[in-house]
Scaffold this motif. Sequence first.
Motif, PDB file in Angstrom:
ATOM      1  N   LYS A 197       0.847  -1.190   0.000  1.00 23.66           N
ATOM      2  CA  LYS A 197       0.000   0.000   0.000  1.00 23.66           C
ATOM      3  C   LYS A 197       0.886   1.246   0.000  1.00 23.66           C
ATOM      4  CE  LYS A 197      -2.552   1.975   3.354  1.00 23.66           C
ATOM      5  NZ  LYS A 197      -3.118   1.795   4.673  1.00 23.66           N
ATOM      6  N   PHE A 198       1.952   1.189   0.790  1.00 21.97           N
ATOM      7  CA  PHE A 198       2.876   2.306   0.834  1.00 21.97           C
ATOM      8  C   PHE A 198       3.484   2.543  -0.539  1.00 21.97           C
ATOM      9  CE2 PHE A 198       4.277   3.140   5.408  1.00 21.97           C
ATOM     10  CZ  PHE A 198       2.981   2.974   5.838  1.00 21.97           C
ATOM     11  N   ALA A 199       3.775   1.441  -1.224  1.00 24.39           N
ATOM     12  CA  ALA A 199       4.487   1.550  -2.491  1.00 24.39           C
ATOM     13  C   ALA A 199       3.687   2.330  -3.525  1.00 24.39           C
ATOM     14  CB  ALA A 199       4.804   0.151  -3.019  1.00 24.39           C
ATOM     15  N   ARG A 228      14.560   2.479  -1.965  1.00 24.29           N
ATOM     16  CA  ARG A 228      14.619   3.405  -3.106  1.00 24.29           C
ATOM     17  C   ARG A 228      13.334   3.342  -3.914  1.00 24.29           C
ATOM     18  NH1 ARG A 228      20.210   1.717  -5.121  1.00 24.29           N
ATOM     19  NH2 ARG A 228      21.642   3.089  -3.988  1.00 24.29           N
ATOM     20  N   ASP A 233      21.789   8.580  -7.356  1.00 23.09           N
ATOM     21  CA  ASP A 233      22.646   9.451  -8.181  1.00 23.09           C
ATOM     22  C   ASP A 233      24.128   9.173  -7.955  1.00 23.09           C
ATOM     23  OD1 ASP A 233      22.671  10.367  -5.620  1.00 23.09           O
ATOM     24  OD2 ASP A 233      22.130  12.437  -6.082  1.00 23.09           O
ATOM     25  N   PHE A 234      24.441   7.999  -7.424  1.00 28.28           N
ATOM     26  CA  PHE A 234      25.848   7.634  -7.239  1.00 28.28           C
ATOM     27  C   PHE A 234      26.376   6.883  -8.460  1.00 28.28           C
ATOM     28  CE2 PHE A 234      24.659   7.513  -2.590  1.00 28.28           C
ATOM     29  CZ  PHE A 234      25.388   8.645  -2.252  1.00 28.28           C
ATOM     30  N   ASN A 273       2.714  11.552   6.510  1.00 25.98           N
ATOM     31  CA  ASN A 273       3.783  12.515   6.277  1.00 25.98           C
ATOM     32  C   ASN A 273       3.406  13.921   6.754  1.00 25.98           C
ATOM     33  OD1 ASN A 273       5.913  11.158   5.218  1.00 25.98           O
ATOM     34  ND2 ASN A 273       5.980  12.383   3.345  1.00 25.98           N
ATOM     35  N   ILE A 310      10.297   2.204  -3.000  1.00 23.15           N
ATOM     36  CA  ILE A 310       9.106   2.656  -2.286  1.00 23.15           C
ATOM     37  C   ILE A 310       9.049   4.175  -2.209  1.00 23.15           C
ATOM     38  CG2 ILE A 310       8.081   2.783   0.011  1.00 23.15           C
ATOM     39  CD1 ILE A 310       8.643  -0.154   0.325  1.00 23.15           C
ATOM     40  N   PHE A 311      10.172   4.786  -1.928  1.00 23.70           N
ATOM     41  CA  PHE A 311      10.147   6.234  -1.749  1.00 23.70           C
ATOM     42  C   PHE A 311      10.624   6.988  -2.981  1.00 23.70           C
ATOM     43  CE2 PHE A 311      10.528   4.545   2.593  1.00 23.70           C
ATOM     44  CZ  PHE A 311       9.288   4.944   3.032  1.00 23.70           C
ATOM     45  N   ASP A 312      10.756   6.269  -4.084  1.00 28.98           N
ATOM     46  CA  ASP A 312      11.144   6.880  -5.351  1.00 28.98           C
ATOM     47  C   ASP A 312      12.412   7.723  -5.207  1.00 28.98           C
ATOM     48  OD1 ASP A 312      10.874   7.292  -8.042  1.00 28.98           O
ATOM     49  OD2 ASP A 312       9.710   9.139  -7.801  1.00 28.98           O
ATOM     50  N   LEU A 335      21.499   5.305  -0.289  1.00 32.65           N
ATOM     51  CA  LEU A 335      20.279   5.556  -1.068  1.00 32.65           C
ATOM     52  C   LEU A 335      20.502   6.587  -2.168  1.00 32.65           C
ATOM     53  CD1 LEU A 335      17.581   5.554   1.772  1.00 32.65           C
ATOM     54  CD2 LEU A 335      17.864   3.846  -0.019  1.00 32.65           C
ATOM     55  N   SER A 336      21.060   7.734  -1.777  1.00 31.42           N
ATOM     56  CA  SER A 336      21.345   8.779  -2.763  1.00 31.42           C
ATOM     57  C   SER A 336      22.257   9.801  -2.098  1.00 31.42           C
ATOM     58  CB  SER A 336      20.056   9.473  -3.218  1.00 31.42           C
ATOM     59  OG  SER A 336      19.603  10.325  -2.188  1.00 31.42           O
ATOM     60  N   GLN A 390       2.063   4.956  -3.068  1.00 35.30           N
ATOM     61  CA  GLN A 390       2.092   6.406  -2.888  1.00 35.30           C
ATOM     62  C   GLN A 390       3.533   6.845  -2.719  1.00 35.30           C
ATOM     63  OE1 GLN A 390       0.043   6.793   0.703  1.00 35.30           O
ATOM     64  NE2 GLN A 390      -1.441   5.252   0.152  1.00 35.30           N
ATOM     65  N   MET A 391       4.205   6.887  -3.827  1.00 30.26           N
ATOM     66  CA  MET A 391       5.653   7.060  -3.758  1.00 30.26           C
ATOM     67  C   MET A 391       6.082   8.506  -3.518  1.00 30.26           C
ATOM     68  SD  MET A 391       6.913   4.402  -6.565  1.00 30.26           S
ATOM     69  CE  MET A 391       6.091   5.120  -7.931  1.00 30.26           C
ATOM     70  N   ASP A 392       7.367   8.662  -3.474  1.00 37.16           N
ATOM     71  CA  ASP A 392       7.970   9.979  -3.470  1.00 37.16           C
ATOM     72  C   ASP A 392       7.526  10.844  -2.303  1.00 37.16           C
ATOM     73  OD1 ASP A 392       9.599  11.956  -4.347  1.00 37.16           O
ATOM     74  OD2 ASP A 392       8.080  12.862  -5.633  1.00 37.16           O
ATOM     75  N   LEU A 393       7.367  10.254  -1.160  1.00 40.38           N
ATOM     76  CA  LEU A 393       6.848  11.066  -0.072  1.00 40.38           C
ATOM     77  C   LEU A 393       7.871  11.311   1.018  1.00 40.38           C
ATOM     78  CD1 LEU A 393       3.429   9.437  -0.239  1.00 40.38           C
ATOM     79  CD2 LEU A 393       3.823  11.901  -0.370  1.00 40.38           C
ATOM     80  N   ILE A 394       8.650  10.292   1.318  1.00 40.09           N
ATOM     81  CA  ILE A 394       9.598  10.468   2.416  1.00 40.09           C
ATOM     82  C   ILE A 394      10.584  11.577   2.067  1.00 40.09           C
ATOM     83  CG2 ILE A 394      11.412   8.829   1.732  1.00 40.09           C
ATOM     84  CD1 ILE A 394      11.353   7.860   4.670  1.00 40.09           C
ATOM     85  N   SER A 395      10.866  11.727   0.774  1.00 39.14           N
ATOM     86  CA  SER A 395      11.839  12.738   0.364  1.00 39.14           C
ATOM     87  C   SER A 395      11.323  14.165   0.540  1.00 39.14           C
ATOM     88  CB  SER A 395      12.246  12.515  -1.087  1.00 39.14           C
ATOM     89  OG  SER A 395      12.721  11.208  -1.233  1.00 39.14           O
ATOM     90  N   ASN A 396      10.001  14.290   0.714  1.00 37.27           N
ATOM     91  CA  ASN A 396       9.472  15.635   0.993  1.00 37.27           C
ATOM     92  C   ASN A 396       9.773  16.090   2.411  1.00 37.27           C
ATOM     93  OD1 ASN A 396       8.344  15.601  -1.480  1.00 37.27           O
ATOM     94  ND2 ASN A 396       6.318  14.938  -0.770  1.00 37.27           N
ATOM     95  N   LEU A 397      10.077  15.140   3.259  1.00 36.70           N
ATOM     96  CA  LEU A 397      10.306  15.499   4.656  1.00 36.70           C
ATOM     97  C   LEU A 397      11.640  16.233   4.797  1.00 36.70           C
ATOM     98  CD1 LEU A 397       9.183  12.161   6.355  1.00 36.70           C
ATOM     99  CD2 LEU A 397       7.989  14.339   6.461  1.00 36.70           C
ATOM    100  N   PRO A 398      11.700  17.190   5.692  1.00 38.49           N
ATOM    101  CA  PRO A 398      12.969  17.884   5.916  1.00 38.49           C
ATOM    102  C   PRO A 398      14.008  16.941   6.556  1.00 38.49           C
ATOM    103  CG  PRO A 398      11.298  18.626   7.475  1.00 38.49           C
ATOM    104  CD  PRO A 398      10.602  17.734   6.493  1.00 38.49           C
TER     105      PRO A 398
END
Lengths: 457, 164
Positions: A5-7, B138, B146-147, B103, B140-142, A39-40, A9-17
């Motif tokens: 279910k989480f999957a 990676r 970039d490495f 969130n 799940i949170f898209d 991760l990045s 709704q992607m791209d959300l954790i990266s919005n967090l500060p």
Amino acid sequence: MKREKFAEQMDLISNLPDHIIVHIISSLPTEEAVRTSILSSRWKYLWKDITSICLRGCENDPDKFANLVDHLLGNCSSSSFLSFEIYFPDKIGLPRLNALICNALSHKIEKLILNIKTWFSWFPAPPLPNCALVCSTLVVLKLRTCFDIVIPESIVCFPHLKSLELCVILPNQDSVLQQLLCSCPVLENLSLSGYLDFCEVRKFDICVPTVRKLDLFLEYKGRSEISEYDIIINTPNLEHLSITDDSLSRFVVKNLSCLCHAEIMYESPSLEAVETKHINSLLELLKGVTKTLLLRLHFHTVNVLEKALSYTWPEFPNLVMLDMILSDESGWTCFANVLHTAPNLKVLILDLERMNTDPDEREPCVWTPPDSVPTCLLEHIKIIGIRWFGENDDELQAIEYLLKNALVLEHMMIGIPAYWIDEEVAEKLLTFPIASVNCYFQVYRRIHYKNSQNKIT
Amino acid sequence: MASSSSSSLSRVVVKSSDNNLFVVNKKVASQSQLLKQCIDNMEEKGTNDVILIPLSNVTSNILTLVLEYCEKHADFADDDNNNQELKQWDHEFLKKFDYATLNSLTMAADYMVTKSLLNLCCQFIADSIKDLTVQQIRQIFDIKNDFTPQEEADIKNENAWAFR
């Protein structure tokens, strides 16, 4: 499934500060927090700000483990940690261990949890490094170790410590425990577990004016000649007391006027071994907790009480909720006596799991009705709960008696373990005459109780 | 009612970013350090007016949830923190939300300085990514990797113990 279910709704954790992400990864086991560095590029250094460390040294090589702790501490940028929890691997040498603990404690730490498994291999236990005793920022300290505690004299070691959990070989010097407790001026929760076998001290003085919750767990494995221990509890602000003791210690309990919750498991190695002095010391202990609102009596305690039928029992004038665990060893013999000691009881819970765990091996129990109907039954008991009803005749007779004599009963709940349910017995239960006019009678498949005060009123 | 001269105000009004007003009991509001600070400041000045606190970062949907949490926790404020019933409630409370709501709730808890709610949310998110592989996180949170392969290898090398 939740993760799928989480999957979606992607791209959300990266919005967090960043600081919230750091907070999130601080809640992960440290190894996983460090792994997020890959991760990045945004994540590369975030882990270095974690505020909690939790490491399990499953590593067989203690040197490797020690190195990684050093490496980790060297890389973390935080100078203070909310929580620092380490499970040390077996066979870690004392010098390494000392160095590690001192290194960790050079940071400010609020909550420190040290687990060291090597119980008896180092006996006699090495002293706990002094730096662990002067960590002034600690609020929570849990030591599960084989350390002997030696305290330098006359210093307040833990000015902010509110919660102390010791699972140790109890200190072998008189006064050490007392000295430790005196070093915690604001202590609220104290949990003390100890093996008494090798303990040379015979008397433990637990005198802490600030403590509100006390858990004592005393174990005696019979490795040495049986000795007698005196436990003195003098805690005027105590609200919650739990005692588990299989050493048959002598308790002196003073000053428990704020007590609301008491739980007692007083265990004798065998029923034959119960002597007059043990009975007296259990009754003495009960006398100390008579002010309590809630009381939970473990079946071991009930078994010892069964030997005390001819003694005078203390009365519990404030008791509103009693939770009693019965076993097939002592059956119903002291049930009536216990009810007589609690004239204002409102909630009665009978836990019969121990009686009925193995129906084929069950010892025959006989229902013995009280000589006179206890006051609480006639005037106060509003709720009766029976857990793990096993459909035996003695249990049916007990329920029949309770329904017939509980004049103000509002709720009778009977829990039947899901895997044995006999319609006929259930029918029979429902035909018992009920004395109280407004009684709600229910039979459940399973029943769980919470020892929550809110439930009572 | 606003001018009733009770020594301290028992109610405050909180305004969400989409201009909805919430009347909040002071005890409930005090669960948020931000609101508590505002109330304390106003009371120090001795105002008898209704206190209005605008929250420019929190929508009314999310504010409703934060206040629901605060209300429950205010009820248990005098109880000890280890209350099982409350823990159970906390868990049920968070379980209902989709990830986007969770969130926003986390950010609101941070902004309103409701420490226990922030801890709760962070622990909940942490539990949901626990035991996942780097690839899974990676995905799940898209998160875009970039490495370069070399950089990735270097990072692994640096903390080899964590990548066993």
